[in-house]
Every structure is written in structure tokens, then in C-alpha cells.
Design an enzyme around this catalytic site. Sequence first.
Site, short mmCIF file in Angstrom:
data_model
loop_
_atom_site.label_atom_id
_atom_site.label_comp_id
_atom_site.label_asym_id
_atom_site.label_seq_id
_atom_site.Cartn_x
_atom_site.Cartn_y
_atom_site.Cartn_z
N GLY A 198 0.83 -1.21 0.00
CA GLY A 198 0.00 0.00 0.00
C GLY A 198 0.85 1.24 0.00
N ASN A 199 0.25 2.36 0.28
CA ASN A 199 1.01 3.61 0.40
C ASN A 199 0.34 4.49 1.46
OD1 ASN A 199 -0.95 5.50 -0.97
ND2 ASN A 199 -0.63 3.98 -2.59
N SER A 200 1.00 5.57 1.82
CA SER A 200 0.50 6.34 2.97
C SER A 200 -0.42 7.50 2.57
CB SER A 200 1.66 6.83 3.82
OG SER A 200 2.64 7.41 3.00
#
Length: 379
Positions: A198-200
Site C-alpha cells: 500500500g502507500n500512505s
Amino acid sequence: MRILLGITGGIAAYKAANLVRLLKEAGHDITVLPTQNALKFIGETTLEALSGKNIDLDMYHDVADVRHVELGQQSDLIIVAPATASFLARLASGIADDLLLNAILASTAPVVVAPAMHTEMWQNPATQANIATLQERGIRVLEPAVGRLTGKDSGPGRMPEPEEIATFALSGLPLQGKHVLVTAGGTREPIDSVRFIGNSSTGRMGIELAKAARDLGAQVTLVAANIETATPAGVSVIKVGNVDELELAMDRNCDLIIMAAAVSDFRVKNPSNEKLKRGESLTLELTPTKDLIASYVANHKVISVAFALSDSDGDRLVEVATAKLWDKGVDFIVGNSVSALGSDTNQIEFISRNSHESASGSKSELSRWILERVIPSLS
Ligand SMILES: Cc1cc2nc3c(=O)[nH]c(=O)nc-3n(C[C@H](O)[C@H](O)[C@H](O)COP(=O)(O)O)c2cc1C
């Protein structure tokens, strides 16, 4: 949108309660400001409960805040419904003898009035002259309806229904009749049944863009990828998880697409259906995902805005973002650096095919700023 709803002392004031509810349900931030005489027709308690804000009509309370100026300056739109003959006369003459009139005079926001009164009062030359003056100054007047008045009589002078007032007041906005598709958040590509790449991205920028487009009159679809925070009222929300779901949700026509979601560039080639056990080592084979915005603009007649997130800033960020603009075939690109992730503010490079501007501010302010620059391309 921040709407100041003035209510004046006519019999139709009771209908304003429904107008508050309608505008609130459409996602707007409503401040209700009745006149003293309006409160003879509708209860303060009703208006406070429906708007969710206390009402204080006294000009000379909280003087340090200079409330009439604050109210005027913090409104994007002012609606007065019903507007009495007396109120229209005072507004046309510039008389500022209550908080509502002071706030209107102190504001540069568009003003919409919905006059309501007995037929003879409406047709009186004094009222008609005041209406003409207000219209000349750019105030939008919703003509009263013909129908039953206070007593047994009927004729022109009746306040139109709240739905009609809301539609009229919100029409004429620059994105009226346009469908805006906004993607926000970050995609998650599964590694196994519980883990993912995922990513933030929090989705904050996309949410603010969706709100700004809604406030400018657009029908907004927000495709929200793994957003934990509350999504805005008055927009259709489609929740998605991974790149495939995002692509499916984007499969619709719109006038403007804003791709603010952080889309995974890779996916795991063979994700496990079960939770992987701890082992000595694990090698994941990654394959590139589809460039969703490039594919979307290639297949749709649409104005498009993409985001480019980069480690760099300044000239290097402009270079990276400009390359992406041509690579993806989009009309506009917003370059921002990784420091924007999770923050309420942002510093952006806004690039079109022939121009470049820098801007900084809150994500809410920047959303308006971006849309103001994109809107001319939509006409
Ligand atoms: C029962 C009743 C109904 C009224 N209805 C209206 C009306 O529909 N429109 C209007 O212009 N004035 C109406 N008036 C007169 C206003 O209340 C009066 O002009 C008042 O000064 C308006 O104050 P405001 O404009 O500060 O709210 C009505 C008065 C009464 C007693």
C-alpha cells in the site's frame, strides 16, 4: 459551501426550516441569521437544531470578533428567504440596522433573495423599484410564485417551495450541470489474505477537491480507495480497495476527472489466498499495473487532472511533473512532493500544456485554486 441563510419576518418564514434541512443535507455549511421579526414567525430553537449552530442576533455581542464582517466574509453564498418588502427596501437603500443587513453589506459573496408578501405589496411601485435596484447590482431575485397567501386570498407573492429556492440559489455556479469524477486515497495490492502493498496516502487532497467541486455546483463521484476518514456529504462515494476495483469504478463518463488517488505501480504476480507463514525468506514477483489515468483519457472525451508525487521539489519536481503530463496525455498535472502526504497543507506546481504556476496553502484552499484554473477548459 458556506451559506448564510437570512430569514426575515414574513409568514413564509416557517418554510425556511425545510430550506435549512435541504441545504444541510446537500452537504453545505449553513449559518442561519433571522431578523428579530422573523423570530415572531419561526422559533429560534427549530433553526438552531436544524442548522446545528446557535443563533445570536445581537450585533454588539462578541464585539472583538466583529461578527457582521466575519459572517459576511466567511460566506460563499447568501440566501434570504423569505425576503420581506421592508428588508428589500432597506437592502436597496444600503440601510444596515441589523446583523443580517450588516453582514450582507460586508460581503462580496453572491446574494439570492426570495421575496414573499401579499400581492399588493409585491406589485407596489416602491417594492418593484427596490427589486430593479437590487437586480441592477447583481443580486439574484427568485420571482414569487402565484398561489395561496396569508389569508384566504391568493395571487403572486407566495414564497416558492424550498426545493425551488435551493435549485435557483445553487444554479449559475460554474460547475452546474457538470459531472466531476475524483479518485482519492491509496490502492492496496494483496500479498496474501491479510497483507498488502500500500502507500500512505490519506485521501485528504481528493476529499477537499470533491468538496470544492460540489460547492461549485458539480455532481461529484468520489472513488475512495481505502479512506478511513469521513467522506463528504452531497457526493456519491464508491469505495474501492485495489487497482482493478479502482479501474472498474472509474468506468463511467464525466466532464472532468481528477486523479488524486495514489495508485500502486506494481502488483504481486501470484498473491496467496492464505496467510503466508513466517519462513526463511520470501521473494515476491511484482508486475506493473495499468496506467489508469493514461488509459482513461485515451478512451474518453474529458478534461483531466492528474497528480504527480515526487521526492524532489522545485525545478526538479516541475521537470518530473511536466514529463508525466505528456506521458499520460492529461490536460493538467499537479506536482507535489512526498511531504504533502498526511498533511493539511500542500505546496504544488500546477502545470498545463503551456503554463506553469506554483501555489501553497491548505488543501481546501488549493482545491478551489486548482478548480478555478481548470473550469475555463470545461466551457
Ligand atoms: C401576520 C403577518 C404576516 C406578515 N407577512 C409578511 C410577508 O409575507 N411579507 C412581508 O413583506 N411582510 C410581512 N409582514 C410584515 C413584516 O413582518 C414587517 O414589515 C416587518 O417589519 C419585517 O421585518 P424584517 O424585514 O426585519 O424581518 C407580516 C406581518 C404580519 C403581522
